[in-house]
Design a protein around this motif. Sequence first.
Motif, PDB file in Angstrom:
ATOM      1  N   MET A   1       0.731  -1.297  -0.012  1.00 43.65           N
ATOM      2  CA  MET A   1       0.050  -0.054  -0.010  1.00 43.65           C
ATOM      3  C   MET A   1       0.927   1.198  -0.067  1.00 43.65           C
ATOM      4  O   MET A   1       0.633   2.169  -0.875  1.00 43.65           O
ATOM      5  N   LYS A   2       1.871   1.087   0.715  1.00 42.09           N
ATOM      6  CA  LYS A   2       2.931   2.411   0.821  1.00 42.09           C
ATOM      7  C   LYS A   2       3.221   2.662  -0.479  1.00 42.09           C
ATOM      8  O   LYS A   2       3.641   3.606  -1.022  1.00 42.09           O
ATOM      9  N   ILE A   3       4.050   1.446  -0.968  1.00 44.66           N
ATOM     10  CA  ILE A   3       4.486   1.582  -2.299  1.00 44.66           C
ATOM     11  C   ILE A   3       3.776   2.014  -3.290  1.00 44.66           C
ATOM     12  O   ILE A   3       4.180   2.975  -4.186  1.00 44.66           O
ATOM     13  N   ILE A   4       2.446   1.708  -3.365  1.00 45.96           N
ATOM     14  CA  ILE A   4       1.492   2.342  -4.290  1.00 45.96           C
ATOM     15  C   ILE A   4       1.275   3.753  -4.145  1.00 45.96           C
ATOM     16  O   ILE A   4       1.384   4.420  -5.054  1.00 45.96           O
ATOM     17  N   SER A   5       1.317   3.925  -2.834  1.00 49.55           N
ATOM     18  CA  SER A   5       0.814   5.363  -2.525  1.00 49.55           C
ATOM     19  C   SER A   5       2.183   6.406  -2.940  1.00 49.55           C
ATOM     20  O   SER A   5       2.014   7.662  -3.357  1.00 49.55           O
ATOM     21  N   MET A   6       3.240   5.743  -2.707  1.00 50.64           N
ATOM     22  CA  MET A   6       4.549   6.561  -3.543  1.00 50.64           C
ATOM     23  C   MET A   6       4.410   6.544  -4.886  1.00 50.64           C
ATOM     24  O   MET A   6       4.902   7.566  -5.368  1.00 50.64           O
ATOM     25  N   ASP A   7       4.122   5.694  -5.351  1.00 49.85           N
ATOM     26  CA  ASP A   7       4.025   5.686  -6.998  1.00 49.85           C
ATOM     27  C   ASP A   7       2.737   6.649  -7.468  1.00 49.85           C
ATOM     28  O   ASP A   7       3.270   7.646  -8.265  1.00 49.85           O
TER      29      ASP A   7
ATOM     30  N   GLY B   1      11.786  -6.058  -2.537  1.00 41.22           N
ATOM     31  CA  GLY B   1      12.056  -6.189  -1.124  1.00 41.22           C
ATOM     32  C   GLY B   1      10.724  -6.731  -0.270  1.00 41.22           C
ATOM     33  O   GLY B   1      10.770  -7.444   0.509  1.00 41.22           O
ATOM     34  N   ALA B   2       9.711  -5.974  -0.881  1.00 40.40           N
ATOM     35  CA  ALA B   2       8.275  -6.638  -0.176  1.00 40.40           C
ATOM     36  C   ALA B   2       8.139  -7.896  -0.419  1.00 40.40           C
ATOM     37  O   ALA B   2       7.645  -8.656   0.466  1.00 40.40           O
ATOM     38  N   MET B   3       8.615  -8.485  -1.588  1.00 36.83           N
ATOM     39  CA  MET B   3       8.262  -9.922  -1.800  1.00 36.83           C
ATOM     40  C   MET B   3       8.898 -10.707  -0.848  1.00 36.83           C
ATOM     41  O   MET B   3       8.517 -11.839  -0.373  1.00 36.83           O
ATOM     42  N   LYS B   4      10.290 -10.287  -0.558  1.00 37.04           N
ATOM     43  CA  LYS B   4      11.080 -11.007   0.240  1.00 37.04           C
ATOM     44  C   LYS B   4      10.478 -10.965   1.828  1.00 37.04           C
ATOM     45  O   LYS B   4      10.508 -11.959   2.578  1.00 37.04           O
ATOM     46  N   LEU B   5      10.009  -9.636   2.036  1.00 41.94           N
ATOM     47  CA  LEU B   5       9.504  -9.547   3.350  1.00 41.94           C
ATOM     48  C   LEU B   5       8.128 -10.341   3.622  1.00 41.94           C
ATOM     49  O   LEU B   5       7.900 -10.985   4.517  1.00 41.94           O
ATOM     50  N   ALA B   6       7.348 -10.667   2.219  1.00 43.36           N
ATOM     51  CA  ALA B   6       6.135 -11.318   2.340  1.00 43.36           C
ATOM     52  C   ALA B   6       6.298 -12.838   2.917  1.00 43.36           C
ATOM     53  O   ALA B   6       5.269 -13.442   3.235  1.00 43.36           O
ATOM     54  N   ARG B   7       7.615 -13.352   2.725  1.00 44.22           N
ATOM     55  CA  ARG B   7       7.801 -14.831   2.940  1.00 44.22           C
ATOM     56  C   ARG B   7       7.442 -15.084   4.379  1.00 44.22           C
ATOM     57  O   ARG B   7       6.847 -16.078   4.944  1.00 44.22           O
TER      58      ARG B   7
ATOM     59  N   ASN C   1       6.261 -12.552   6.638  1.00 45.38           N
ATOM     60  CA  ASN C   1       4.923 -11.518   6.950  1.00 45.38           C
ATOM     61  C   ASN C   1       3.845 -11.609   5.919  1.00 45.38           C
ATOM     62  O   ASN C   1       3.867 -10.782   5.293  1.00 45.38           O
ATOM     63  N   PRO C   2       3.277 -12.591   5.778  1.00 43.08           N
ATOM     64  CA  PRO C   2       2.186 -12.673   4.567  1.00 43.08           C
ATOM     65  C   PRO C   2       1.224 -11.668   4.395  1.00 43.08           C
ATOM     66  O   PRO C   2       0.700 -11.403   3.356  1.00 43.08           O
ATOM     67  N   THR C   3       1.119 -10.924   5.722  1.00 46.25           N
ATOM     68  CA  THR C   3      -0.003 -10.152   5.622  1.00 46.25           C
ATOM     69  C   THR C   3       0.538  -8.628   4.953  1.00 46.25           C
ATOM     70  O   THR C   3      -0.311  -7.727   4.586  1.00 46.25           O
ATOM     71  N   LEU C   4       1.858  -8.444   5.301  1.00 48.24           N
ATOM     72  CA  LEU C   4       2.420  -7.465   4.897  1.00 48.24           C
ATOM     73  C   LEU C   4       1.895  -5.885   5.719  1.00 48.24           C
ATOM     74  O   LEU C   4       1.995  -4.949   5.112  1.00 48.24           O
ATOM     75  N   GLU C   5       1.740  -6.133   6.863  1.00 45.10           N
ATOM     76  CA  GLU C   5       1.172  -5.028   7.695  1.00 45.10           C
ATOM     77  C   GLU C   5       2.426  -4.368   8.084  1.00 45.10           C
ATOM     78  O   GLU C   5       3.300  -4.884   9.062  1.00 45.10           O
TER      79      GLU C   5
END
Lengths: 87, 480
Positions: A1-7, A65-71, A73-77
């Motif tokens: 979400m943050k990444i999209i808002s940055m975009d 980076g987010a993909m790596k984190l998602a492993r 933290n699947p919810t990515l909060e």
Amino acid sequence: MKIISMDVMSTGAVAYYVVIASREGLFTPILGSVQKGAYADPVPQAVILTAIVIGFSIQALMLVGAMKLARNNPTLETNEIEKNNTP
Amino acid sequence: MNTITIAWVTLPFFVGFFIYLFPLLDRYLALGVALASAGYASLLFAEKSPVSLLLVDNFGVRLYADQLSAFFILTNALVTAAVIFYCWNNGKTTFFYTQAIILHGSINSAFVCADFVTLYVALEVLGIAAFLLIVYPRTDRSIWVGLRYLCVSNVALLFYLIGAVLVYQAHNSFSFAGLRDAPPEALALIFLGLLTKGGIFVSGLWLPLTHSESETPVSALMSGVVVKAGVYPLVRCALMVPEVDPIVRVFGVGTALLGVFYAVFEKDTKRMLAFHTVSQLGFILAAPIVGGFYALTHGLVKSALFLIAGNLPSRNFKELQHQPISTPIWIALVIASFSISGFPLLSGFGAKVLTSKNLLPWQAIVMNIAALGTAISFAKFIFLPRGVTENNTKPSFWVAVLILIGGLFIANIVYYEAYTWENIIKPLVTIGIGWLAYLLIFKHLVIKLPRAIEQFDHLIGVMTLILVFLFWKGFAWLGI
């Protein structure tokens, strides 16, 4: 979400450059036989091209980076990730 | 000189890509680039008139290099060389050196450019290279810290970009000189970008976590030079456009106090050093004319301290006080701490004297308090127990630290006029009071400052607040 808002923010900046460039006129400044009148200012457009490319590459990098984190933290909060990773 | 400048700016990028083709030569190539930068900086010192270049027509890239940039470039060269030596036998892959050299190159170009677009590109490349260095260990924590850094810096630079186009609109070119004709909102936006990137005042509170959670050599690079790439343009603007000088000074004083306030109460070595970086950046901005020398001193000493702190047995001061450290490391630590507190015979002394001479009267008192805070926070390092003889540090560590500390001694000669009785006594008194205060009060104090303001959402929010503040208060008050 943050990444999209940055975009979205970077799209705003790009659009602003385009608006500034087209204040004087709308026609593309390309040499031709027909005289068209008011030309758009090419300099901001040239500059923002660089910024678009950079913004795009940063976007790609952050998504990786987010993909790596998602492993783990699947919810990515972000709140949760932040809580786990601040000492 | 012009050709040399262009060749030198492009060299790191070429080498950065070539390193991948010759993985066996990676360390040597990287070191060669750092040495080339050092050589260029010394050429620049010898040059009487500043080098000014305008590539490709009126809208093209502007480069401008003088003694101020020479100081910054020399810092960059020495710190990079020390970090490469530090990593010599650490088994880092070619990827690490590639990123380090590209980072080095982008910082170099940030130090010589004189227009907003070149600066933007340099800062973005720098952000990406720094991100890749931070996430090099690829743990979850490092990825999160890296993402946080990249997001904050990218958002700041978007604000900056909007400011840059406003300057273009007013002046029809992107050069720094155009800042004078620009409307206040352009100034506010550009300053917000640079302040955030440079880690100054509340907008720079992303810095402590980022610097303290990265690996030792990376924190040394980040704290030593990367933040300076954001500070240098501010200094340059303050020198080129005298109207913005007061604003830069106000931020310098503010950030010096804020950083030192956090540093005094911090219980973690690397976080303390990181907060202290925030405060020292304030010293650079408080007297823009002599900022270059201060930046050199600070870059050397802070990267040395980060490298040493990475080799201490623990990161917590409480544990360190019960755990003797080996004497050679202790000596290196004490020399570095002395230099940063402004003890005579080391270049920190010259830099502090030079800065305090160029302060305005209203700044002097506040900066003295900040210097006192520095002495207090570094007393934590000086009064650590020592005595273990076993030594398990690698020789590469000592080469790196020797470069940095040797640099401190040599830089000391630059400003030898500082040695008058009055000048010598003042820092001694400051250090004395600082140590007393530490031993009597702060050593026993246990206060945990809240870290809420360092949360990611707040970082972005604070940026907006600073923007509003800059726009309404700062520039309306200055009446530009």
